[in-house]
Scaffold this motif. Structure first.
Motif, PDB file in Angstrom:
ATOM      1  N   THR A 142      -3.277  -8.229   7.793  1.00  0.00           N
ATOM      2  CA  THR A 142      -3.206  -7.093   7.670  1.00  0.00           C
ATOM      3  C   THR A 142      -4.520  -6.698   8.431  1.00  0.00           C
ATOM      4  O   THR A 142      -5.469  -6.933   7.700  1.00  0.00           O
ATOM      5  CB  THR A 142      -2.936  -6.260   6.833  1.00  0.00           C
ATOM      6  OG1 THR A 142      -1.430  -6.865   6.444  1.00  0.00           O
ATOM      7  CG2 THR A 142      -2.572  -4.955   6.752  1.00  0.00           C
ATOM      8  N   ASP A 143      -4.570  -5.589   9.471  1.00  0.00           N
ATOM      9  CA  ASP A 143      -5.822  -4.964   9.686  1.00  0.00           C
ATOM     10  C   ASP A 143      -6.304  -4.122   8.882  1.00  0.00           C
ATOM     11  O   ASP A 143      -5.346  -3.598   7.999  1.00  0.00           O
ATOM     12  CB  ASP A 143      -5.855  -4.470  11.219  1.00  0.00           C
ATOM     13  CG  ASP A 143      -4.696  -3.294  11.486  1.00  0.00           C
ATOM     14  OD1 ASP A 143      -4.966  -2.133  10.950  1.00  0.00           O
ATOM     15  OD2 ASP A 143      -3.623  -3.545  11.773  1.00  0.00           O
ATOM     16  N   ILE A 144      -7.326  -3.678   8.967  1.00  0.00           N
ATOM     17  CA  ILE A 144      -8.020  -2.706   7.933  1.00  0.00           C
ATOM     18  C   ILE A 144      -7.314  -1.467   8.068  1.00  0.00           C
ATOM     19  O   ILE A 144      -7.080  -0.915   6.789  1.00  0.00           O
ATOM     20  CB  ILE A 144      -9.797  -2.598   8.188  1.00  0.00           C
ATOM     21  CG1 ILE A 144     -10.374  -3.806   8.141  1.00  0.00           C
ATOM     22  CG2 ILE A 144     -10.141  -1.724   7.395  1.00  0.00           C
ATOM     23  CD1 ILE A 144     -11.740  -3.877   8.573  1.00  0.00           C
ATOM     24  N   MET A 150      -1.454   1.096   3.995  1.00  0.00           N
ATOM     25  CA  MET A 150      -0.297   0.606   3.104  1.00  0.00           C
ATOM     26  C   MET A 150      -0.989   0.771   1.604  1.00  0.00           C
ATOM     27  O   MET A 150      -0.008   1.228   0.622  1.00  0.00           O
ATOM     28  CB  MET A 150      -0.297  -0.916   3.166  1.00  0.00           C
ATOM     29  CG  MET A 150       0.627  -1.550   2.543  1.00  0.00           C
ATOM     30  SD  MET A 150       2.225  -1.404   3.127  1.00  0.00           S
ATOM     31  CE  MET A 150       3.292  -1.765   1.913  1.00  0.00           C
ATOM     32  N   MET A 151      -2.215   0.613   1.314  1.00  0.00           N
ATOM     33  CA  MET A 151      -2.643   1.074  -0.210  1.00  0.00           C
ATOM     34  C   MET A 151      -2.224   2.483  -0.634  1.00  0.00           C
ATOM     35  O   MET A 151      -2.057   2.787  -1.699  1.00  0.00           O
ATOM     36  CB  MET A 151      -4.266   0.588  -0.340  1.00  0.00           C
ATOM     37  CG  MET A 151      -4.451  -0.953  -0.361  1.00  0.00           C
ATOM     38  SD  MET A 151      -5.767  -1.486  -0.765  1.00  0.00           S
ATOM     39  CE  MET A 151      -6.767  -0.867   0.439  1.00  0.00           C
ATOM     40  N   GLU A 152      -2.898   3.409   0.642  1.00  0.00           N
ATOM     41  CA  GLU A 152      -2.648   4.848   0.278  1.00  0.00           C
ATOM     42  C   GLU A 152      -1.122   5.035  -0.164  1.00  0.00           C
ATOM     43  O   GLU A 152      -0.501   5.659  -1.051  1.00  0.00           O
ATOM     44  CB  GLU A 152      -2.921   5.609   1.411  1.00  0.00           C
ATOM     45  CG  GLU A 152      -4.640   5.608   1.501  1.00  0.00           C
ATOM     46  CD  GLU A 152      -4.968   6.242   2.783  1.00  0.00           C
ATOM     47  OE1 GLU A 152      -4.006   6.683   3.661  1.00  0.00           O
ATOM     48  OE2 GLU A 152      -6.149   6.284   3.027  1.00  0.00           O
ATOM     49  N   TRP A 153      -0.127   4.596   0.692  1.00  0.00           N
ATOM     50  CA  TRP A 153       1.260   4.685   0.626  1.00  0.00           C
ATOM     51  C   TRP A 153       2.050   4.100  -0.889  1.00  0.00           C
ATOM     52  O   TRP A 153       2.599   4.702  -1.533  1.00  0.00           O
ATOM     53  CB  TRP A 153       2.222   4.158   1.874  1.00  0.00           C
ATOM     54  CG  TRP A 153       3.543   4.231   1.564  1.00  0.00           C
ATOM     55  CD1 TRP A 153       4.296   5.355   2.062  1.00  0.00           C
ATOM     56  CD2 TRP A 153       4.499   3.453   0.965  1.00  0.00           C
ATOM     57  NE1 TRP A 153       5.527   5.434   1.917  1.00  0.00           N
ATOM     58  CE2 TRP A 153       5.704   3.940   1.238  1.00  0.00           C
ATOM     59  CE3 TRP A 153       4.414   2.284   0.748  1.00  0.00           C
ATOM     60  CZ2 TRP A 153       6.798   3.431   0.631  1.00  0.00           C
ATOM     61  CZ3 TRP A 153       5.565   1.539   0.097  1.00  0.00           C
ATOM     62  CH2 TRP A 153       6.912   2.306   0.094  1.00  0.00           C
ATOM     63  N   GLY A 172     -11.442  -9.335  -3.392  1.00  0.00           N
ATOM     64  CA  GLY A 172     -11.298  -8.123  -4.242  1.00  0.00           C
ATOM     65  C   GLY A 172     -11.983  -6.874  -3.208  1.00  0.00           C
ATOM     66  O   GLY A 172     -11.828  -5.745  -3.531  1.00  0.00           O
ATOM     67  N   THR A 173     -12.857  -7.150  -2.298  1.00  0.00           N
ATOM     68  CA  THR A 173     -13.348  -6.009  -1.572  1.00  0.00           C
ATOM     69  C   THR A 173     -12.506  -5.431  -0.487  1.00  0.00           C
ATOM     70  O   THR A 173     -12.797  -4.457  -0.123  1.00  0.00           O
ATOM     71  CB  THR A 173     -14.697  -6.603  -0.717  1.00  0.00           C
ATOM     72  OG1 THR A 173     -14.183  -7.652  -0.068  1.00  0.00           O
ATOM     73  CG2 THR A 173     -15.722  -7.101  -1.584  1.00  0.00           C
ATOM     74  N   ASP A 174     -11.375  -5.953  -0.287  1.00  0.00           N
ATOM     75  CA  ASP A 174     -10.436  -5.487   0.549  1.00  0.00           C
ATOM     76  C   ASP A 174      -9.552  -4.318  -0.060  1.00  0.00           C
ATOM     77  O   ASP A 174      -9.002  -3.622   0.341  1.00  0.00           O
ATOM     78  CB  ASP A 174      -9.373  -6.645   0.892  1.00  0.00           C
ATOM     79  CG  ASP A 174      -9.850  -7.638   2.003  1.00  0.00           C
ATOM     80  OD1 ASP A 174     -11.044  -7.564   2.520  1.00  0.00           O
ATOM     81  OD2 ASP A 174      -9.114  -8.538   2.280  1.00  0.00           O
ATOM     82  N   PHE A 175      -9.800  -4.281  -1.529  1.00  0.00           N
ATOM     83  CA  PHE A 175      -9.080  -3.585  -2.301  1.00  0.00           C
ATOM     84  C   PHE A 175      -9.708  -2.535  -3.047  1.00  0.00           C
ATOM     85  O   PHE A 175      -9.601  -1.738  -3.947  1.00  0.00           O
ATOM     86  CB  PHE A 175      -8.078  -4.092  -3.233  1.00  0.00           C
ATOM     87  CG  PHE A 175      -7.002  -4.885  -2.504  1.00  0.00           C
ATOM     88  CD1 PHE A 175      -5.862  -4.574  -2.009  1.00  0.00           C
ATOM     89  CD2 PHE A 175      -7.245  -6.281  -2.342  1.00  0.00           C
ATOM     90  CE1 PHE A 175      -4.808  -5.291  -1.270  1.00  0.00           C
ATOM     91  CE2 PHE A 175      -6.512  -7.375  -1.411  1.00  0.00           C
ATOM     92  CZ  PHE A 175      -5.143  -6.517  -0.968  1.00  0.00           C
ATOM     93  N   ASN A 176     -11.138  -2.362  -2.601  1.00  0.00           N
ATOM     94  CA  ASN A 176     -11.986  -1.438  -3.224  1.00  0.00           C
ATOM     95  C   ASN A 176     -11.488   0.157  -3.142  1.00  0.00           C
ATOM     96  O   ASN A 176     -10.943   0.621  -2.257  1.00  0.00           O
ATOM     97  CB  ASN A 176     -13.217  -1.298  -2.489  1.00  0.00           C
ATOM     98  CG  ASN A 176     -14.387  -2.574  -2.679  1.00  0.00           C
ATOM     99  OD1 ASN A 176     -13.907  -3.285  -4.033  1.00  0.00           O
ATOM    100  ND2 ASN A 176     -15.343  -2.855  -2.142  1.00  0.00           N
TER     101      ASN A 176
END
Length: 187
Positions: A142-144, A150-153, A172-176
């Motif tokens: 998934t692009d940034i 997606m994380m916000e939703w 882990g840094t993808d989900f900071n």
């Protein structure tokens, strides 16, 4: 003695061993056939229950999926759902519908998760409590921008339904900024 010699050297002595092996294999085949029939019966029962209930939950799933997909994709999209409520195709406004199987792996993963969160939201609403959702290394394709949306939703949906999410990842840094982080390498 000649008869005994002929039985042992002619292979007749192995007949009882082969017969015993055949009976054992026949028993295994019968057990597998019974397991298959039991699974078919279970699948039929589950399909019957799903068919009886899908129309009651379909509007709730459809609304969540449409809103979630439009938010995550950053533009209005129409998600065509199958009889079971699972996304079948993505149609961008004024565009052609692209079948689910022909979408990128990242898009498939996002739609799959949106669908599952929609169902979890319905269960939480009906049962009066949230669920525990476990994800193993999501959004690798998934692009940034989409990952952030997606994380916000997901965060909004999780908070609304009271779900708990356990997200396992080597990135882990993808989900900071998304929930509480615990690096197991530190334990």
């Amino acid at each position: 003695t000649t008869i005994q010699y002929q039985r042992t050297t002619g292979g007749l002595g192995e007949l009882s061993n082969v017969s015993a092996q055949r009976e054992a294999l026949d028993g295994q085949v019968t057990a597998l056939e019974n397991d298959y029939l039991a699974l078919q019966s279970l699948e039929t029962a589950l399909n019957t229950v799903r068919a009886a209930n899908i129309e009651a939950i379909r509007p709730r799933v459809e609304t969540t999926i449409q809103n979630g997909a439009s938010y995550v994709f950053g533009r209005e999209v129409q998600i065509n759902l199958g009889d079971d409520g699972f996304p079948q195709a993505v149609q961008h406004v004024h565009g052609q519908a692209i079948p689910f199987e022909q979408e990128s792996f990242g898009t498939q993963e996002q739609l799959n998760l949106i669908y599952r969160i929609a169902l979890a939201g319905i269960i939480a609403e009906d049962e009066g409590h949230g669920l525990c959702i476990v994800l193993d290394d999501p959004f690798g394709d998934t692009d940034i921008g989409r990952r952030q949306r997606m994380m916000e939703w997901m965060g909004a949906q999780l908070g609304q339904a009271g779900h708990q999410m356990i997200l396992l990842t080597c990135r882990g840094t993808d989900f900071n900024g998304f929930g509480h982080h615990d690096d197991i390498r530190l334990h």
